[in-house]
Scaffold this motif. Structure first.
Motif, PDB file in Angstrom:
ATOM      1  N   ILE A 202      46.275 -31.709   0.729  1.00  0.00           N
ATOM      2  CA  ILE A 202      46.395 -30.307   1.082  1.00  0.00           C
ATOM      3  C   ILE A 202      45.095 -29.944   2.039  1.00  0.00           C
ATOM      4  N   PHE A 203      45.829 -29.313   3.101  1.00  0.00           N
ATOM      5  CA  PHE A 203      44.890 -29.074   4.434  1.00  0.00           C
ATOM      6  C   PHE A 203      44.449 -27.725   4.297  1.00  0.00           C
ATOM      7  N   ALA A 204      43.417 -27.433   3.982  1.00  0.00           N
ATOM      8  CA  ALA A 204      42.868 -26.303   3.769  1.00  0.00           C
ATOM      9  C   ALA A 204      42.065 -25.772   4.907  1.00  0.00           C
ATOM     10  N   ALA A 205      41.724 -24.185   5.164  1.00  0.00           N
ATOM     11  CA  ALA A 205      40.825 -23.761   6.272  1.00  0.00           C
ATOM     12  C   ALA A 205      41.772 -23.937   7.497  1.00  0.00           C
ATOM     13  N   GLY A 206      42.882 -23.733   7.461  1.00  0.00           N
ATOM     14  CA  GLY A 206      43.724 -23.671   8.965  1.00  0.00           C
ATOM     15  C   GLY A 206      43.336 -24.913   9.728  1.00  0.00           C
TER      16      GLY A 206
ATOM     17  N   LEU B  50      54.588 -29.485   3.870  1.00  0.00           N
ATOM     18  CA  LEU B  50      55.093 -28.270   3.085  1.00  0.00           C
ATOM     19  C   LEU B  50      54.200 -27.103   3.558  1.00  0.00           C
ATOM     20  N   LYS B  51      54.832 -26.047   4.131  1.00  0.00           N
ATOM     21  CA  LYS B  51      54.074 -25.059   4.572  1.00  0.00           C
ATOM     22  C   LYS B  51      54.362 -23.983   3.542  1.00  0.00           C
ATOM     23  N   LEU B  52      53.347 -23.174   2.717  1.00  0.00           N
ATOM     24  CA  LEU B  52      53.433 -22.290   1.840  1.00  0.00           C
ATOM     25  C   LEU B  52      52.439 -21.149   2.479  1.00  0.00           C
TER      26      LEU B  52
ATOM     27  N   VAL C 212      50.339 -30.488   2.196  1.00  0.00           N
ATOM     28  CA  VAL C 212      50.568 -29.046   1.979  1.00  0.00           C
ATOM     29  C   VAL C 212      49.832 -28.328   2.908  1.00  0.00           C
ATOM     30  N   VAL C 213      50.357 -27.287   3.551  1.00  0.00           N
ATOM     31  CA  VAL C 213      49.461 -26.475   4.192  1.00  0.00           C
ATOM     32  C   VAL C 213      49.666 -25.009   3.464  1.00  0.00           C
ATOM     33  N   VAL C 214      48.535 -24.580   3.315  1.00  0.00           N
ATOM     34  CA  VAL C 214      48.724 -23.298   2.643  1.00  0.00           C
ATOM     35  C   VAL C 214      48.186 -22.230   3.281  1.00  0.00           C
ATOM     36  N   GLY C 215      48.659 -21.042   3.098  1.00  0.00           N
ATOM     37  CA  GLY C 215      48.051 -19.727   4.074  1.00  0.00           C
ATOM     38  C   GLY C 215      47.198 -19.084   3.164  1.00  0.00           C
TER      39      GLY C 215
ATOM     40  N   SER D 222      44.075 -23.337  -1.753  1.00  0.00           N
ATOM     41  CA  SER D 222      44.356 -24.867  -1.943  1.00  0.00           C
ATOM     42  C   SER D 222      43.588 -25.207  -3.424  1.00  0.00           C
ATOM     43  N   LEU D 223      42.407 -24.873  -3.414  1.00  0.00           N
ATOM     44  CA  LEU D 223      41.920 -25.492  -4.618  1.00  0.00           C
ATOM     45  C   LEU D 223      42.705 -24.934  -5.897  1.00  0.00           C
ATOM     46  N   ALA D 224      43.265 -23.844  -5.991  1.00  0.00           N
ATOM     47  CA  ALA D 224      44.192 -23.452  -6.908  1.00  0.00           C
ATOM     48  C   ALA D 224      45.549 -24.259  -7.026  1.00  0.00           C
ATOM     49  N   LEU D 225      45.968 -24.463  -5.784  1.00  0.00           N
ATOM     50  CA  LEU D 225      47.047 -25.431  -5.882  1.00  0.00           C
ATOM     51  C   LEU D 225      46.873 -27.033  -6.379  1.00  0.00           C
ATOM     52  N   GLN D 226      45.703 -27.505  -5.997  1.00  0.00           N
ATOM     53  CA  GLN D 226      44.997 -28.654  -6.637  1.00  0.00           C
ATOM     54  C   GLN D 226      44.729 -28.915  -8.130  1.00  0.00           C
TER      55      GLN D 226
END
Ligand code: UDP
Length: 240
Positions: A130-134, A11-13, A50-53, A85-89
């Motif tokens: 959640i994959f963070a830091a691109g 899921l890309k947000l 999840v990948v978040v921008g 990512s931390l907020a989503l977690q």
């Protein structure tokens, strides 16, 4: 139990998707709506990465236009994705969804480093990863991160959740009322016609690795589940 159309998804947000109407920062109400939708999908047994921008906080390009060194500005952008990512977690764990954040830039006090096999193991154990830091590299985007991670973890699809548009159009639907929405489109068409789906690096990576992409709107509650159930929402982008 209803069966989902996909077994494993990315899921890309975009960062903006977390910011609500003001376009900046993190809006708890908006995150809660997203995490509720993620929970519905997790309950179907779907494995979710999840990948978040980070565009709601910082974009490298903007920094470089202001005269900053591009690589430095991009590292700031990658750090912004970690905050999101931390907020989503936090929000997911508040409603009982086990999660792991993995970062492409090591920061072990904050999250696990990205390790592909470990990520897959978490997914098999039904943890949302959640994959963070691109990608960990400047000059790339989180769309490219989604494509790369989807290939690495052998995801069935990338669900690209948009907060300002509900699919792929022939032109900007806000500026051109004759813009046509596509049900299906190929990466070649996206690249050749410059359709505003994702950057060309991300599109090429998806095309070369045969990764399906579904572009849809996240502003309607329940849409992530509809997407996972294979309902005809948004636009599907395929290799051919
Ligand atoms: N970024 C980067 N390398 C990556 C991913 C992201 O340098 O692999 C930086 C880049 O500066 C980008 C910022 O992080 O502008 C935020 O990511 P993106 O613009 O993709 O976020 P979104 O538009 O999805 O909110």
């Amino acid at each position: 139990m209803t069966t989902a159309h996909y077994r494993r998804i990315v899921l890309k947000l975009s960062g903006e998707a977390l910011s609500g109407t003001n376009g900046y920062g993190i809006e708890p109400r908006v995150i809660q709506s997203i995490t509720k939708q993620v929970k519905e999908v997790a309950e179907l047994g779907v494995e979710i990465a999840v990948v978040v921008g980070g565009g709601n906080i910082w974009r490298g390009k903007v920094g470089s236009e202001m005269g900053m060194d591009r690589a430095n500005a991009d590292y700031m952008g990658m750090l912004a994705t970690v905050m999101n990512s931390l907020a989503l977690q936090d929000s997911l764990e508040n409603i009982g969804i086990p999660t792991r954040v993995q970062t492409s830039i090591e920061m072990r006090q904050v999250a696990e480093p990205y390790i592909r096999r470990k990520a897959i193991r978490h997914l098999e154990k039904k943890r949302v990863v959640i994959f963070a830091a691109g990608t960990g590299n400047p000059y790339f985007s989180t769309d490219t991160t989604a494509a790369l991670r989807a290939a690495e973890i052998e995801a069935d699809v990338i669900l690209m959740a948009k907060n300002n548009v509900d699919g792929v159009y022939s032109d900007d639907p806000k500026l051109n009322e004759d813009a046509k929405k596509y049900d299906k489109v190929s990466y070649m068409e996206v690249l050749n016609e410059g359709l505003g789906v994702m950057d060309s690096t991300a599109s090429s990576l998806c095309m070369d690795n045969d990764i399906d992409l579904l572009v849809f709107s996240i502003t309607e509650e329940g849409n992530i589940k509809k997407a996972v159930m294979g309902e005809n929402i948004g636009t599907i982008v395929r290799g051919k």
